[in-house]
Design an enzyme around this catalytic site. Structure first.
Site, PDB file in Angstrom:
ATOM      1  N   SER A 528       4.179  49.024  97.893  1.00  0.00           N
ATOM      2  CA  SER A 528       5.150  48.988  96.796  1.00  0.00           C
ATOM      3  C   SER A 528       5.444  47.542  96.451  1.00  0.00           C
ATOM      4  O   SER A 528       5.335  46.658  97.303  1.00  0.00           O
ATOM      5  CB  SER A 528       6.445  49.670  97.233  1.00  0.00           C
ATOM      6  OG  SER A 528       7.494  49.343  96.341  1.00  0.00           O
ATOM      7  N   TYR A 541      13.530  51.426 102.774  1.00  0.00           N
ATOM      8  CA  TYR A 541      12.236  51.571 102.095  1.00  0.00           C
ATOM      9  C   TYR A 541      11.503  50.232 102.048  1.00  0.00           C
ATOM     10  O   TYR A 541      10.334  50.120 102.419  1.00  0.00           O
ATOM     11  CB  TYR A 541      12.484  52.106 100.687  1.00  0.00           C
ATOM     12  CG  TYR A 541      11.229  52.350  99.866  1.00  0.00           C
ATOM     13  CD1 TYR A 541      10.462  53.503 100.049  1.00  0.00           C
ATOM     14  CD2 TYR A 541      10.826  51.444  98.880  1.00  0.00           C
ATOM     15  CE1 TYR A 541       9.325  53.734  99.290  1.00  0.00           C
ATOM     16  CE2 TYR A 541       9.695  51.671  98.111  1.00  0.00           C
ATOM     17  CZ  TYR A 541       8.944  52.812  98.321  1.00  0.00           C
ATOM     18  OH  TYR A 541       7.822  53.047  97.558  1.00  0.00           O
TER      19      TYR A 541
END
Ligand code: ZN
Length: 651
Positions: A528, A541
């Protein structure tokens, strides 16, 4: 109500096609003679015969080609005719010029005066002719009303020889099959003769059956080593079938030496199977096989058509002593066809060995003339460019999601066999169904990717199904929100489990398997933009994704010496079709960025340099590139697919 001649032909053909001991995968052919009209409306005698490549098991009226019989019969008095002239002539006799090319055995059917003609490559018939002294054996088994013809390649000469025997009830073609004819039910006659051949073989069967070797298994280590050796000339899929009866025999070398039961089996399974007894002997056995094939080519090459190079010298079938048969091809579909045909060739050799103590096949020269038959080479046409990931096996995790399903679709479209996994069973099934519908080979497996036992099974099952593995797109992930000050330990741990540990489990398992296989590989990690550009309220995350990037870098460092590459794709938010972007996550990220929920997508697009929203297919393009040879000099790299975010530039 009586059915038309063509309906009867279709029905008869399907009855034959339904029995694999008579014909397999497009073998054999059927015909009927009837009256019809030509393009000027004149009544003509027609021959309806199976088109080349049609399969009797599934044939319908469109699988037959109609030819003017009077034209074909003008050839009956000729002495000889070469293949090219024969094919050109036969083509001119087609009632529909653009119909599919009729069987190469068209003249054989035309020259026999009977209305109906059936031709099968029945196992029991081939076994009669694939032992010593076939002429005597056939007479012994089937009596004087059934004629015997020594082997000759299908074509004009064979058609004439069979036609000269039309005063018999049927003809047995050595190393080829059976031809029956009649005015009514030729199927019954075919079955009767095949039944008599089987009964004869049973009567002659030796009482001592070859002793079985100790049972062994085609385990993961064996498959990886075998594929590792065989795929050096190009990636292949291995299809293992455990047909115990043949593999348990102690005379596997003699089964192999018997060669293909018929010429048309040769075209599918190649010259002979390779026999391997254990993983340790694979390399030597394959080396010897390829040398033997090359020597056969050298001995015969002056009879090959000009401009034709030697075929791939690899075996297409491997007999594993005590375990089973493995077929290999660039696609699983083809490997299964090869396995089916090989099973019949091996059964024929076993029948001949058991009944006569010996099994013989076509001579070296006759094998070569089929192997390099210009008519068959022409069917292959121009070599097509290979799909980029042909013969490869790729695991895609999180495959039910937006990115995962787009990746699976593109990886499959690039020619790979895909093993897809997700925890969401209904959505994974839908993805698998869509891929199969498009003709791709796919294996779905539902499970929790953060469970190392599941990851172990995922890789084991992939190897068991396809014979090996070439790479992965490690994509599964979950969104976990919350500021550090408020984040419960369980949420922190949940993110680490799925977003970090699962990638470690898959990496560890694949590095071991790829190391054993010895062909290198490509590991692709979908991380990501948060790995480099952490977001407030998105800590669990962002931390886990940064760790995932570090796993990829370590895999690159530790895998490089065995040719394993590892690279990362860092996408920004993808909304369309996303599961990750739940309502809750949308609300939470909208609040973090100070925008309305409905404006979130536009906000993400507007904040990047290109002002463009990121799509799942953009990630898939990068994944295919990183799996492919085009990126063969790239490892330890991060590719951004985020529209351009300077804070997330790789560093
Ligand atoms: Zn045939």
């Amino acid at each position: 109500m009586t059915s038309s001649p063509i309906e009867q032909l279709v029905a008869r053909s399907r009855r034959i096609g339904a029995i694999p001991a008579l014909v397999v995968h497009g073998g054999g052919n059927t015909s009927t003679k009837m009256t019809g009209r030509d393009h000027l409306g004149r009544e003509r005698k027609l021959l309806a015969i199976k088109g080349s490549g049609a399969d009797l098991a599934t044939i319908d009226a469109s699988g037959f080609t109609f030819l003017f019989l009077d034209g074909l019969l003008t050839l009956r008095t000729r002495d000889k005719m070469d293949d090219d002239a024969m094919v050109a002539f036969v083509t001119h006799c087609q009632a529909e010029p653009l119909a599919r090319r009729p069987s190469i055995e068209t003249l054989l059917h035309a020259f026999l005066p009977a209305t109906n003609v059936d031709h099968v490559h029945a196992d029991a018939i081939c076994a009669l002719t694939n032992g010593p002294d076939a002429r005597t054996v056939v007479r012994d088994a089937l009596g004087p009303r059934v004629a015997f013809v020594e082997y000759v390649r299908p074509g004009f000469a064979l058609a004439r020889r069979v036609a000269d025997l039309a005063d018999h009830d049927a003809v047995i073609l050595a190393h080829h099959g059976l031809v029956t004819w009649g005015e009514d039910d030729t199927f019954a006659r075919t079955m009767e003769l095949v039944g008599r051949a089987s009964a004869y073989l049973d009567r002659r069967r030796r009482t001592t059956v070859p002793r079985a070797p100790a049972p062994s298994a085609v385990d993961e280590d064996f498959l990886l080593r075998l594929r590792g050796r065989l795929a050096r000339r190009g990636r292949v899929i291995l299809h293992a079938s455990e047909d115990g009866s043949i593999a348990q025999r102690d005379d596997l070398e003699r089964i192999a030496a018997a060669g293909p039961a018929t010429a048309d089996h040769l075209l599918t399974i190649g010259l002979a199977p390779l026999v391997v007894s254990d993983a340790g002997s694979i390399d030597d056995a394959v080396d010897r096989y390829e040398k033997r094939y090359t020597a056969y080519w050298e001995r015969n090459r002056d009879r090959a058509p000009t401009g034709i190079a030697m075929h791939d010298p690899r075996p297409r079938v491997v007999l594993v002593a005590g375990a089973g048969t493995i077929a290999l091809a660039e696609t699983e579909r083809r490997a299964r066809v090869i396995a089916d045909v090989a099973a019949h060739t091996h059964a024929v050799a076993a029948m001949a060995l058991d009944a006569f103590g010996d099994a013989v096949s076509l001579s070296d020269r006759d094998l070569f003339d089929i192997d390099y038959w210009p008519l068959e080479l022409a069917k292959l046409g121009r070599p097509q460019p290979k799909p980029e990931l042909a013969g490869q096996v790729v695991i895609v995790t999180g495959a039910a999601g937006a990115i995962g399903s787009a990746v699976a679709q593109q990886v499959a479209a690039a020619g790979a066999h895909v093993v897809i996994t997700d925890i969401d069973a209904p959505r994974l099934d839908a993805v698998a169904e869509a891929l199969s519908h498009d003709g791709h080979s796919v294996m779905p497996l539902v499970g929790e990717i953060s469970d190392e036992r599941f990851v172990d099974r995922l890789v084991s099952d992939a190897i068991a199904r396809y014979g090996g593995v070439d790479g992965c797109v490690s994509n599964a992930g979950i969104a976990v929100t919350g500021r550090l000050a408020d984040l419960p330990t369980s949420e922190w741990q949940r993110s680490l489990d799925v977003n970090t540990s699962s990638h470690f489990f898959l990496t560890r398992r694949l590095l071991r398997a790829l190391g054993t296989q010895g062909l290198g590989g490509s590991l692709v990690y979908v991380a990501s933009k948060n790995a480099f550009d952490a977001g407030a309220g998105f800590g669990a995350y962002s931390v886990a994704k940064a760790a995932q990037v570090q796993i990829a870098r370590l895999a690159a460092i530790e895998g490089g010496s065995v040719g394993v590459r590892a690279n990362v794709i860092n996408p920004d938010a993808i909304f369309a079709g996303s599961r990750l972007w739940s309502e809750e996550l949308r609300r939470s990220r909208a609040a973090a960025h100070g925008v309305g929920v409905d404006d979130l997508e536009a906000f993400y697009a507007s904040r990047n340099l290109l002002h463009r929203g990121v799509r799942a297919e953009d990630v898939a393009y990068a994944a295919v590139f990183l799996l492919s040879e085009r990126s063969s000099r790239t490892t330890g790299c991060v590719i951004t697919v985020d529209g351009g975010l300077s804070a997330a530039f790789p560093r």
